[in-house]
Design a protein around this motif. Sequence first.
Motif: not given
Length: 390
Positions: A171, A210, A240, A252
Motif C-alpha cells: 500500500y 486497494h 476509493d 469494504s
Amino acid sequence: MFQRVIVLVMDSVGIGALPDADQYGDAGANTLGNIARSLGGLFLPVMNKLGLGAVAPIEGLKPVTQTGFYGKMAEKSHAKDTTSGHWELAGQPIFTPFPVYPNAFPEEVISKFVRLINRPVLGNKVASGTEIIAELGAEHMATGYPIVYTSADSVFQIAAHEDIIPLQDLYEMCRIAREQVCVGEHAVGRIIARPFIGVPGNFTRTANRHDYSLEPNGDTVLDTLKKDGFAVIGIGKISDIYAHRGITRSFSSKSNDDGMSILLDLVRSNTGSGLIMANLVEFDSTYGHRNDVVGYGRALERLDGQLALLIDSLQVSDLLIITADHGCDPTFAGSDHTREYVPLLVYYHNCPGGELGIRETFADVGQTIADNFSIAKLDYGRSFLHKLVR
C-alpha cells in the motif's frame, strides 16, 4: 421527498454499444445482450419486472407489467472506465481522458518509481492480472521485486505476494506511485494494489485489493451531501473511487455477495437521511475481464434473487436506483471495458412505474439525488425526480 437514496452500481453491466463505440473499438458490444444470447437466455425475473426487458431486447426476458421506472444512460465522459463512470454518476463527467499506456509505461515513470521504492520491478507491460502473476509470480517470490503492469484502462497496477511484500508495504508503494510518480501528464485514473497468495502454478488474488484514485475535478453530489449534514455511506470500492471524499462511513466488501449482505443490513437499519452507494465489482473483475460468460450470467441471476430481498427490505421512504458504470462484454475478444449504455432501474414502494427514456449522461443520477435532498444543483445532468413522483 425520499429520506434515503440507495444507488447500486453493477460494475460493468452495460446494455448495448454507444453511438461512438466504434471509436473505442467496441462496435457491437452489449454486455447483457451478448451474455444472454450466448447462454440461450438469462433468468432475471426481478430486474425484468423493474423494466430491464423493456430497455433493450435480452434473451430470456419476456414482456411483463413493469413495477419500476426504467431507461438507459449514455456516458458523456470521454472514457469507459470505473473512475469516469462513477464520477459522472455523481455529477462530474471528465472531458480530458486519463492517460493510457498501450506500450507500457515510459522509462521516466518506471525509473522514478524504482528509485523511490528502492528496488527494481518486474513486468512493465500491458497484461491481464491473473496472467501476469502466473508468468512472473515465481520470479517475484525469488527476488522480492513487485510486479508492475497496466491495461487498456488508465491504471498503474502493482501486484505482490502477501508473504513476500506485506500489505502495508504494498500500500505504501501505491501511495508513492499516486503522490509522486503518476502525476502531471502521467496522472492515471487509479493506482491499484493487487495482492495475491499461493504457490507457483496456483496463485490466487486476494480481497485485499486497494484503489488509489485521483480526486474528482470538482464537487460531486457526495461532497455536497456530506457538507450539508447528510449521511453518505459507501460499500465496496466506492470510497476509493472518490478518493475518500464526500464519505461519512465506508464498508469494504470481499465479493458481490458480501457487498449485498452489507447493503441489506444497512437498508434494514436506521442509517439516517442521505445516500447509500454500493459497487459490486465481481461482474467486472472476476467475469468481464476474464471473458467468463457463464460465470457472469450466473452472477447476474444470483444478484436478481438478492434484489428480491433488497426490495422487500426497503423502507417506505427509500428510493432504489440500480445502474452500472461502463460495459465489459465477456464475449468480446480481449478483456477490456466496452463503451456502452448502462441500464437505469428505479423503484420505491408502490411506485407506478414508467419510462425514463434514454438519458444523455450518467450525471442525471447525481442531479436527481441533489434534487431530492434540495441541495445545490450540479453542473451536469437533468433530474428525473419529477417523473418518479407526479
